[in-house]
Design a protein around this motif. Sequence first.
Motif, short mmCIF file in Angstrom:
data_model
loop_
_atom_site.label_atom_id
_atom_site.label_comp_id
_atom_site.label_asym_id
_atom_site.label_seq_id
_atom_site.Cartn_x
_atom_site.Cartn_y
_atom_site.Cartn_z
N ARG A 61 0.84 -1.18 0.00
CA ARG A 61 0.00 0.00 0.00
C ARG A 61 0.88 1.24 0.00
NH1 ARG A 61 -1.60 -2.81 4.12
NH2 ARG A 61 -1.18 -1.19 5.67
N PRO A 62 0.55 2.24 -0.83
CA PRO A 62 1.31 3.50 -0.77
C PRO A 62 1.04 4.20 0.55
CG PRO A 62 -0.61 3.76 -2.17
CD PRO A 62 -0.54 2.30 -1.81
N SER A 84 -1.51 4.85 5.58
CA SER A 84 -1.39 3.84 4.52
C SER A 84 -2.76 3.41 3.99
CB SER A 84 -0.61 2.61 5.02
OG SER A 84 -1.34 1.94 6.03
N TYR A 85 -3.86 3.92 4.58
CA TYR A 85 -5.17 3.77 3.97
C TYR A 85 -5.31 4.94 3.00
CZ TYR A 85 -6.69 0.26 7.40
OH TYR A 85 -6.82 -0.87 8.17
N PHE A 86 -4.62 4.81 1.87
CA PHE A 86 -4.43 5.95 0.97
C PHE A 86 -4.30 5.46 -0.46
CE2 PHE A 86 -0.91 7.99 -1.36
CZ PHE A 86 -1.51 9.20 -1.67
N ASN A 87 -4.85 6.22 -1.41
CA ASN A 87 -4.67 5.85 -2.82
C ASN A 87 -5.24 6.93 -3.73
OD1 ASN A 87 -4.04 4.14 -5.10
ND2 ASN A 87 -4.27 2.40 -3.71
N LEU A 88 -5.14 6.67 -5.04
CA LEU A 88 -5.75 7.52 -6.06
C LEU A 88 -7.24 7.22 -6.15
CD1 LEU A 88 -3.16 7.08 -8.95
CD2 LEU A 88 -3.40 9.08 -7.47
N LEU A 96 -7.26 12.42 -4.73
CA LEU A 96 -6.67 11.43 -3.84
C LEU A 96 -7.63 11.14 -2.70
CD1 LEU A 96 -3.08 12.98 -3.46
CD2 LEU A 96 -3.84 11.30 -5.15
N VAL A 98 -7.81 9.46 1.47
CA VAL A 98 -7.14 8.91 2.64
C VAL A 98 -8.21 8.61 3.68
CG1 VAL A 98 -6.69 11.18 3.68
CG2 VAL A 98 -5.28 9.22 4.33
N PHE A 114 3.57 12.17 -0.40
CA PHE A 114 3.95 10.76 -0.39
C PHE A 114 5.21 10.54 0.45
CE2 PHE A 114 1.86 10.40 -4.70
CZ PHE A 114 0.88 9.54 -4.26
N SER A 214 6.48 1.15 0.54
CA SER A 214 5.11 0.67 0.68
C SER A 214 4.91 0.03 2.05
CB SER A 214 4.78 -0.33 -0.42
OG SER A 214 5.66 -1.45 -0.36
#
Length: 235
Positions: A61-62, A84-88, A96, A98, A114, A214
Motif C-alpha cells: 500500500r502506498p 497507509s489507507y491511501f490511494n488515487l 486522492l 485517505v 507521499f 510501501s
Amino acid sequence: MEPFDHKTEFTLTQPPHPDWTPPHSQKLPHPFSKDRETFVKSSDLSAGEMYKMLISSVVPRPIALVSTCSKDNTGAPVNIAPFSYFNLVCHDPPTLMVSINYSRGNQKTPSETFRRQHFVESANHTSIPVPYEIEEDKLSGLTLVPSTYIKPKRVQESLVSFECRLSHCHLIQNAKGETSTGVVFGEVLGFTVKDGVWDPETKQIDMRLYKPVSRLGGNNYGRTESGYEIMRPTI
C-alpha cells in the motif's frame, strides 16, 4: 536481519511467464491447491484481528505523509502524520483519498505528500502519539516550507508533494453505530516535484530515483526494487 543495501537500483525484468499466450484455458502454474481453502466470516473476527488480516493481505500500500493545519488557527500550526489507507481515486478531476481511523484519536484532514525511502525513518517518527498541539516536524527533523495554493505547509524532503483541496468526507460507522473512519477526498490543485524525478516530456516519475516505500503487514515495509512490463490486450 540483513543490513540495508543502499546500492540497490530499480530494474525492469520479464514477466513471470513470458511465453504464456491466450487462450485463457491455458492455465498458469499455481503454488496452492484450489480445493484447500477456508471461508472466514468477518463478524467472527474482532476489529483488531480484522485489522491484522487486511493490512497483511492488501499489500503493498502506498503511504501518504500528510500535513494539515486547523481551519480556525487553533492548535498546532501544522501537524504531520503517515497514512497507509491511501490511494488515487481518479485523474479528472485529479483526486486522492485517505481514510482516517477515529479509534486512534486521529481526526486530521489530509493535504499533501507521499512517503519515500530517502527519509523513511523521519516520516515514521511522525506517527508518534503526541497531543494535537505538538508539531511533529520538531520531533522528526523534517522541514516544513510554504505551499503554493493551500494553507498547510509541505514537507520539503518529499520528492513529490500534492496540494489538495477538500472535496468531501464520508463517515463510516461500525456495527455499534459509532463513527470509526472518515474517508476524505482531496482534489489535487497542483504538485511540487524535485528536479530530475519527473520527466516533463513523458509526464512520468522515474522509479529509479523515486524509490517509493510501501506498507506491508505489521511493522514491515517494502521497497520497489524491480518491475516488469505486461502490455494490455487488444481485440
